[in-house]
Write an enzyme that holds these catalytic residues in place. Structure first.
Site, PDB file in Angstrom:
ATOM      1  N   HIS A  39       0.671  -1.096   0.304  1.00 49.61           N
ATOM      2  CA  HIS A  39       0.178  -0.216   0.089  1.00 49.61           C
ATOM      3  C   HIS A  39       0.757   0.942  -0.783  1.00 49.61           C
ATOM      4  O   HIS A  39       0.566   2.631  -0.505  1.00 49.61           O
ATOM      5  CB  HIS A  39      -0.398   0.032   1.223  1.00 49.61           C
ATOM      6  N   ARG A 190      -0.468 -12.473   2.627  1.00 48.37           N
ATOM      7  CA  ARG A 190       0.009 -13.922   3.066  1.00 48.37           C
ATOM      8  C   ARG A 190       1.318 -14.928   3.103  1.00 48.37           C
ATOM      9  O   ARG A 190       1.052 -15.050   3.629  1.00 48.37           O
ATOM     10  CB  ARG A 190      -1.078 -14.692   1.962  1.00 48.37           C
TER      11      ARG A 190
END
Ligand code: PAF
Length: 280
Positions: A39, A190
């Protein structure tokens, strides 16, 4: 300096209007919070395109199905805002659900095309209409010049690009290339769930996509290249959801030679689902 946190569309417009009046450009970075390096990279890229960057933090209920636990989605606004402050973000738009979906809300953006490509949508059928609806609302609320989206979620990138074009929204969607580890694994929050052994195995996704792309570039049929990639990943212990060669923009199955292609993959390693994609 800590960015101002804005909770309403009216306040967002009030904050952004003077920028426009001064001739300053703006970029929006839509997120659901739980911010990570990916991000922050979008934020940095936003500053290379525009004078001002607005990050939105909104856990969008419309992209969760009844079986997905919206309540369990990680939320830590304070930590997120601290990260955004360090990047110099100008505003954080963090509305409550009622601001985006006021009581009686019955409108939705329903999409075909890239949203119904039989890739991620096959596993989360409700997902892209939810994304398209909230992203349309965010674009309309902010009226930014640019919106930054990662290529890592390639289907999402094509969906929001198409949606903005179809609805004639003024915001230009900019895709930002996937960040990779030195061994090629696409960076993802993840990856931390992978065991040491799985982490080593995981590099095979990018390798098999790279090999399939090379075969197609050398004149091989996309279908036989992707079938070979599925075979090799399966042999290595992956449970493959898909490896597919698609038109890079529409995500349709390619029909003619010379179409721009994208290879996309999703596969499970143990209990972790990994996705990746590359250009051919
Ligand atoms: O990629 C995400 O985090 C979300 O799908 C998005 C684009 C912020 C829409 O809720």
């Amino acid at each position: 300096m800590a960015p101002k946190i804005i909770r309403t569309v009216a306040a967002l417009r009030k904050e952004m209007a003077p920028w426009r009046a001064e001739g300053l450009t703006s970029a929006i970075v839509p997120t659901m919070g739980a911010l990570h390096e990916g991000h922050l990279r979008l934020v940095r890229e936003g500053f290379t395109k525009a004078d001002r960057v607005v990050t939105t933090i909104f856990v969008n209920p419309k992209q969760f199905s009844a079986t997905e636990d919206l309540g369990k989605y990680p939320r830590d606004e304070e930590a997120d805002v601290a990260k955004l402050a360090a990047e110099g973000v100008n505003l954080v738009f963090a509305p409550d659900p009622g601001e985006i979906y006021p009581s009686g809300f019955v409108t939705a953006v329903h999409m075909e095309g890239p949203a119904k490509a039989g890739l991620e949508d096959k596993f989360r059928p409700h997902f892209f209409d939810g994304v398209a609806t909230v992203v349309a609302k965010l674009f309309i609320a902010a009226g930014a010049d640019y919106a930054m989206f990662g290529e890592k979620d390639y289907q999402q990138l094509q969906v929001v690009t198409r949606m903005a074009r179809d609805l004639g929204l003024a915001t230009e969607v900019i895709g930002i290339p996937t960040e990779r580890e030195a061994d090629g694994l696409a960076m993802s929050s993840r990856n931390r769930y992978l065991s040491k052994q799985e982490r080593q195995q995981a590099t095979a996704i990018h390798k098999s996509l790279t090999q399939a792309a090379a075969k197609i570039r050398a004149g091989g049929k996309p279908q036989s290249a992707t079938r070979a990639a599925i075979r090799s990943l399966t042999t290595l212990g992956f449970k493959v959801d898909y490896v597919a060669a698609r038109n890079a923009e529409t995500l349709a199955v390619p029909k003619t030679a010379g179409e721009p292609l994208r290879l996309l993959a999703a596969a499970w390693l143990g209990t972790t689902r990994l996705i990746d994609n590359i250009a051919v």
